[in-house]
Scaffold this motif. Structure first.
Motif, PDB file in Angstrom:
ATOM      1  N   SER A   1       0.843  -1.196   0.000  1.00 41.98           N
ATOM      2  CA  SER A   1       0.000   0.000   0.000  1.00 41.98           C
ATOM      3  C   SER A   1       0.870   1.234   0.000  1.00 41.98           C
ATOM      4  O   SER A   1       1.901   1.282   0.686  1.00 41.98           O
ATOM      5  CB  SER A   1      -0.896  -0.002   1.232  1.00 41.98           C
ATOM      6  OG  SER A   1      -1.774  -1.101   1.224  1.00 41.98           O
TER       7      SER A   1
ATOM      8  N   ARG B   1      -2.294  -6.410 -14.946  1.00 42.27           N
ATOM      9  CA  ARG B   1      -3.016  -6.094 -13.717  1.00 42.27           C
ATOM     10  C   ARG B   1      -4.504  -6.272 -13.929  1.00 42.27           C
ATOM     11  O   ARG B   1      -5.012  -6.184 -15.056  1.00 42.27           O
ATOM     12  CB  ARG B   1      -2.712  -4.671 -13.249  1.00 42.27           C
ATOM     13  CG  ARG B   1      -3.249  -3.570 -14.143  1.00 42.27           C
ATOM     14  CD  ARG B   1      -2.757  -2.204 -13.647  1.00 42.27           C
ATOM     15  NE  ARG B   1      -3.295  -1.104 -14.450  1.00 42.27           N
ATOM     16  CZ  ARG B   1      -2.918   0.160 -14.314  1.00 42.27           C
ATOM     17  NH1 ARG B   1      -1.998   0.487 -13.396  1.00 42.27           N
ATOM     18  NH2 ARG B   1      -3.445   1.092 -15.075  1.00 42.27           N
TER      19      ARG B   1
ATOM     20  N   ALA C   1      -8.062  -5.038 -11.896  1.00 41.10           N
ATOM     21  CA  ALA C   1      -8.798  -4.349 -10.842  1.00 41.10           C
ATOM     22  C   ALA C   1     -10.163  -5.021 -10.679  1.00 41.10           C
ATOM     23  O   ALA C   1     -10.654  -5.660 -11.617  1.00 41.10           O
ATOM     24  CB  ALA C   1      -8.957  -2.885 -11.204  1.00 41.10           C
TER      25      ALA C   1
ATOM     26  N   PRO D   1      -4.528   6.396  -7.569  1.00 39.12           N
ATOM     27  CA  PRO D   1      -5.517   5.446  -7.037  1.00 39.12           C
ATOM     28  C   PRO D   1      -6.010   4.465  -8.104  1.00 39.12           C
ATOM     29  O   PRO D   1      -6.299   3.305  -7.783  1.00 39.12           O
ATOM     30  CB  PRO D   1      -6.635   6.358  -6.541  1.00 39.12           C
ATOM     31  CG  PRO D   1      -5.932   7.612  -6.159  1.00 39.12           C
ATOM     32  CD  PRO D   1      -4.842   7.776  -7.173  1.00 39.12           C
ATOM     33  N   GLU D   2      -6.100   4.917  -9.336  1.00 43.22           N
ATOM     34  CA  GLU D   2      -6.564   4.022 -10.404  1.00 43.22           C
ATOM     35  C   GLU D   2      -5.548   2.946 -10.780  1.00 43.22           C
ATOM     36  O   GLU D   2      -5.845   2.066 -11.590  1.00 43.22           O
ATOM     37  CB  GLU D   2      -6.965   4.821 -11.655  1.00 43.22           C
ATOM     38  CG  GLU D   2      -5.936   5.823 -12.115  1.00 43.22           C
ATOM     39  CD  GLU D   2      -6.222   7.231 -11.597  1.00 43.22           C
ATOM     40  OE1 GLU D   2      -6.555   7.373 -10.406  1.00 43.22           O
ATOM     41  OE2 GLU D   2      -6.077   8.186 -12.392  1.00 43.22           O
TER      42      GLU D   2
ATOM     43  N   THR E   1      -4.561   0.928  -8.524  1.00 38.42           N
ATOM     44  CA  THR E   1      -4.891  -0.132  -7.579  1.00 38.42           C
ATOM     45  C   THR E   1      -5.407  -1.365  -8.304  1.00 38.42           C
ATOM     46  O   THR E   1      -6.352  -1.281  -9.094  1.00 38.42           O
ATOM     47  CB  THR E   1      -5.942   0.352  -6.574  1.00 38.42           C
ATOM     48  OG1 THR E   1      -5.380   1.409  -5.785  1.00 38.42           O
ATOM     49  CG2 THR E   1      -6.406  -0.773  -5.663  1.00 38.42           C
TER      50      THR E   1
ATOM     51  N   GLN F   1      -0.889  -7.718  -4.631  1.00 34.17           N
ATOM     52  CA  GLN F   1      -1.812  -6.582  -4.516  1.00 34.17           C
ATOM     53  C   GLN F   1      -1.045  -5.267  -4.412  1.00 34.17           C
ATOM     54  O   GLN F   1      -0.105  -5.152  -3.620  1.00 34.17           O
ATOM     55  CB  GLN F   1      -2.707  -6.744  -3.289  1.00 34.17           C
ATOM     56  CG  GLN F   1      -3.649  -5.592  -3.036  1.00 34.17           C
ATOM     57  CD  GLN F   1      -4.765  -5.525  -4.063  1.00 34.17           C
ATOM     58  OE1 GLN F   1      -5.365  -6.535  -4.423  1.00 34.17           O
ATOM     59  NE2 GLN F   1      -5.060  -4.320  -4.552  1.00 34.17           N
ATOM     60  N   VAL F   2      -1.478  -4.312  -5.197  1.00 38.28           N
ATOM     61  CA  VAL F   2      -0.982  -2.938  -5.096  1.00 38.28           C
ATOM     62  C   VAL F   2      -2.183  -2.049  -4.810  1.00 38.28           C
ATOM     63  O   VAL F   2      -3.163  -2.054  -5.568  1.00 38.28           O
ATOM     64  CB  VAL F   2      -0.281  -2.490  -6.397  1.00 38.28           C
ATOM     65  CG1 VAL F   2       0.027  -0.998  -6.348  1.00 38.28           C
ATOM     66  CG2 VAL F   2       0.997  -3.292  -6.612  1.00 38.28           C
ATOM     67  N   THR F   3      -2.109  -1.297  -3.730  1.00 34.34           N
ATOM     68  CA  THR F   3      -3.197  -0.413  -3.334  1.00 34.34           C
ATOM     69  C   THR F   3      -2.655   1.001  -3.202  1.00 34.34           C
ATOM     70  O   THR F   3      -1.690   1.232  -2.464  1.00 34.34           O
ATOM     71  CB  THR F   3      -3.819  -0.856  -2.013  1.00 34.34           C
ATOM     72  OG1 THR F   3      -4.299  -2.201  -2.135  1.00 34.34           O
ATOM     73  CG2 THR F   3      -4.981   0.056  -1.632  1.00 34.34           C
TER      74      THR F   3
ATOM     75  N   SER G   1      -3.751   4.823  -2.224  1.00 33.18           N
ATOM     76  CA  SER G   1      -4.786   5.628  -1.569  1.00 33.18           C
ATOM     77  C   SER G   1      -4.608   7.099  -1.919  1.00 33.18           C
ATOM     78  O   SER G   1      -3.500   7.584  -2.126  1.00 33.18           O
ATOM     79  CB  SER G   1      -4.712   5.429  -0.065  1.00 33.18           C
ATOM     80  OG  SER G   1      -3.436   5.786   0.418  1.00 33.18           O
TER      81      SER G   1
END
Length: 121
Positions: A11, A38, A40, A87-88, A90, A116-118, A120
């Motif tokens: 994150s 990726r 989403a 954020p997009e 993610t 996972q890549v998050t 914020s």
């Protein structure tokens, strides 16, 4: 057998950076293209970046200029340096490799388990 093991996800806040790694191991004669995809939630898996054995790169339109793909052929490893994350961006990021097995001529496509890549805001 062949395995692709990814690492480096996590994150981060918007504008930050992450580096993903993917190491291929097992019964490998040679590796052709390697890449990152990726996916989403609710969306199709899409190409992020790809690199040939000779180092020729290709990027998805949304990451061009922000992400850099590279590889170390001696280590059978591909990297994805991600800067200016949004954020997009993610998603679950998957490593991909086109591998020739010993004593064979066919090219087989292998996938990592995903990381996972998050990002914020």
């Amino acid at each position: 057998q062949v395995q692709l093991v990814e690492s480096g996800g996590g994150s981060v806040q918007a504008g930050g950076s992450l580096t993903l790694s993917c190491a291929a191991s097992g019964s490998i004669r040679s590796i052709n293209d390697m890449g990152w995809y990726r996916q989403a939630p609710g969306k199709q898996r899409e190409l992020v970046a790809a690199i040939t054995k000779e180092g020729i790169t290709n990027y998805g339109d949304t990451v061009q200029g922000r992400f850099t793909i590279s590889r170390d052929n001696a280590k059978n490893t591909v990297y994805l340096q991600m800067n200016s994350l949004k954020p997009e961006d993610t998603a679950v990021y998957y490593c991909n490799a086109k591998i020739v097995r010993p004593l064979r001529t066919n090219v087989y496509v292998y996938w990592g388990q995903g990381t996972q890549v998050t990002v914020s805001s």
